[in-house]
Design a protein around this motif. Structure first.
Motif, PDB file in Angstrom:
ATOM      1  N   GLU A 129     125.194  35.926  50.998  1.00 28.06           N
ATOM      2  CA  GLU A 129     126.371  36.452  50.317  1.00 28.06           C
ATOM      3  C   GLU A 129     127.501  36.712  51.311  1.00 28.06           C
ATOM      4  O   GLU A 129     127.275  37.031  52.475  1.00 28.06           O
ATOM      5  N   LYS A 130     128.731  36.608  50.834  1.00 22.83           N
ATOM      6  CA  LYS A 130     129.957  36.926  51.562  1.00 22.83           C
ATOM      7  C   LYS A 130     130.023  36.287  52.949  1.00 22.83           C
ATOM      8  O   LYS A 130     130.078  36.960  53.964  1.00 22.83           O
ATOM      9  N   PRO A 131     129.997  34.948  53.014  1.00 20.05           N
ATOM     10  CA  PRO A 131     130.175  34.284  54.308  1.00 20.05           C
ATOM     11  C   PRO A 131     131.632  34.311  54.747  1.00 20.05           C
ATOM     12  O   PRO A 131     132.524  34.640  53.970  1.00 20.05           O
ATOM     13  N   SER A 162     127.714  25.258  55.503  1.00 14.24           N
ATOM     14  CA  SER A 162     126.380  25.581  56.028  1.00 14.24           C
ATOM     15  C   SER A 162     126.316  25.183  57.490  1.00 14.24           C
ATOM     16  O   SER A 162     127.171  24.442  57.999  1.00 14.24           O
ATOM     17  N   CYS A 163     125.306  25.694  58.162  1.00 12.19           N
ATOM     18  CA  CYS A 163     125.107  25.346  59.577  1.00 12.19           C
ATOM     19  C   CYS A 163     124.908  23.844  59.729  1.00 12.19           C
ATOM     20  O   CYS A 163     125.412  23.231  60.669  1.00 12.19           O
ATOM     21  N   GLU A 164     124.187  23.246  58.782  1.00  6.56           N
ATOM     22  CA  GLU A 164     123.931  21.810  58.832  1.00  6.56           C
ATOM     23  C   GLU A 164     125.231  21.023  58.733  1.00  6.56           C
ATOM     24  O   GLU A 164     125.409  20.008  59.417  1.00  6.56           O
ATOM     25  N   LYS A 187     124.604  31.518  62.264  1.00 11.37           N
ATOM     26  CA  LYS A 187     124.167  32.898  62.519  1.00 11.37           C
ATOM     27  C   LYS A 187     123.628  33.528  61.243  1.00 11.37           C
ATOM     28  O   LYS A 187     122.595  34.199  61.246  1.00 11.37           O
ATOM     29  N   ARG A 188     124.342  33.331  60.125  1.00  8.33           N
ATOM     30  CA  ARG A 188     123.910  33.910  58.853  1.00  8.33           C
ATOM     31  C   ARG A 188     122.594  33.299  58.378  1.00  8.33           C
ATOM     32  O   ARG A 188     121.742  33.986  57.824  1.00  8.33           O
ATOM     33  N   GLU A 189     122.445  31.990  58.581  1.00 10.30           N
ATOM     34  CA  GLU A 189     121.233  31.306  58.125  1.00 10.30           C
ATOM     35  C   GLU A 189     120.069  31.480  59.085  1.00 10.30           C
ATOM     36  O   GLU A 189     118.951  31.041  58.800  1.00 10.30           O
ATOM     37  N   GLY A 190     120.337  32.124  60.228  1.00 17.74           N
ATOM     38  CA  GLY A 190     119.255  32.359  61.180  1.00 17.74           C
ATOM     39  C   GLY A 190     118.709  31.083  61.778  1.00 17.74           C
ATOM     40  O   GLY A 190     117.496  30.934  61.953  1.00 17.74           O
TER      41      GLY A 190
END
Length: 386
Positions: A129-131, A162-164, A187-190
């Motif tokens: 949530e909230k990126p 997304s990180c990808e 960072k958010r997706e770890g």
């Protein structure tokens, strides 16, 4: 009277055979029994050949064109985590498929080879949530998300959500993503945490590729492929590792569909890395094969031969990337395999030949034994054997 009887015997149209031809002997019985056994064995052998199809193999010039080649694979890496393995494919026509995810599946393995998790590659990324928005603020209510590509945008309207997608944008630019922790999406997706959590794990990757029917290669390697100055590199900075253990076991590797009698020489092959890092190479010669069964059903497939080579990693040498590489080329010669049954007339002719041959040979052997015994008996009666 005696002369009359003699004249009558000369008129007999049914002469009687010599008593030797119908006399039964022990040796004759043994030979008859043995020849019967041999006859039945040969008959059942011929019957088995008749019931089972025979295979006829021919070599012809391969004139097919404009086709695709399907590559089926199932490979286990006991010391490489699923999160860092990528699959690339390219050919001499210039087609490139980097970081292939379609029709690719991965299984996370623990140190004992047990399955931890199975998923299709590219599926299962967490949603946060909230990126952070591209303009710098956080995602507000009813606002469409558009994440920053951190300088790798191809246009003003590009978004990396997304990180990808950030990594893909960097790859297209030919840039290496050196510090993943600075990327909000990663960072958010770890991303790094997931890599760290999977440290020490193995990976089973399986699926298939559809490629052009020309010479090319596909490879499994850690990191994401990037192209710089027409040279293919792998972005390994994000994983902060110098050595990658590319030990592997090929559970299955085939080109095309299965057909009866095919032998895939790499099935079950296992290789263990002894040095810190390097590149393992398989050079494959693919031979087009057409298999036709007794019902006329045709399977278009391939066979292949292979040679192997391990290349130690050399610091600063761009061609010594860690990974497992499969280089394939296609043979101009096609193998046609035709299965067909022997005709009943051919089978009947062979059976007659077996019966006649065994009967004739056993008759010759019986005559030899019988006359030999008689000759010995006569000599004994004359007293020549004392």
């Amino acid at each position: 009277m005696a002369a009359l009887m003699h004249k009558l015997r000369t008129l007999d149209a049914y002469p009687k055979i010599n008593e030797d031809f119908y006399r039964r002997t022990t040796s004759g019985g043994v030979i008859t029994l043995a020849s019967s056994i041999v006859m039945f064995l040969l008959f059942f052998s011929e019957l088995r050949l008749y019931l089972h199809p025979v295979t006829e193999t021919k070599l012809v010039v391969d004139t097919s064109r404009g086709e695709t080649l399907r590559i089926n694979f199932d490979i286990t890496f006991p010391a490489l985590a699923c999160s860092i393995i990528s699959l690339d494919a390219m050919d001499i026509s210039g087609a490139e498929h980097l970081d292939v995810k379609h029709d690719i599946f991965k299984k996370r393995l623990d140190s004992h080879g047990n399955v931890i998790e199975a998923r299709q590659d590219g599926i299962g990324s967490p949603k946060i949530e909230k990126p952070l928005q591209r303009h710098g603020g956080r995602l507000e209510h009813n606002e469409t998300y558009c994440g920053s590509c951190y300088g790798a945008e191809a246009g003003d309207d590009d978004c990396c959500n997304s990180c990808e997608e950030v990594r893909e944008a960097y790859r297209k630019k030919g840039w290496a993503l050196s510090n993943v922790d600075l990327i909000d999406q990663c960072k958010r997706e770890g991303f790094l945490q997931r890599v760290k959590d999977e440290e020490g794990e193995g990976c089973n990757i399986y699926g298939f590729l559809e490629v052009n029917r020309v010479a090319g290669n596909f490879h499994f390697a850690p990191g994401k492929s990037i192209r710089q100055s027409n040279i293919l590199l792998h972005d390994l900075l994000a994983f902060q590792g110098d050595n990658f253990n590319i030990s592997h076991k090929i559970n299955k590797l085939s080109f095309g569909d299965y057909f009866p009698g095919v032998v895939n020489p790499l099935n079950g092959v296992q290789w263990t890395q002894e040095t810190p890092s390097g590149m393992y190479q398989y050079f494959i010669k693919v031979v087009p094969t057409v298999y036709t069964d007794t019902r006329g059903h045709t399977i278009q497939s391939n066979q292949f031969s292979v040679t192997e080579h391990f290349k130690n990693q050399e610091i600063g040498h761009l061609q010594s990337l860690p990974g497992v590489f499969f280089y394939y080329d296609l043979s101009p010669i096609k193998v046609t395999v035709l299965e067909e049954h022997i005709s009943f007339l051919h089978f009947l002719t062979n059976v007659c030949a077996i019966v006649g041959g065994v009967f004739t040979v056993s008759g010759i052997l019986d005559a030899f034994v019988y006359h030999g015994q008689r000759a010995i008996k006569k000599k004994m009666e004359l007293g020549k054997f004392s």
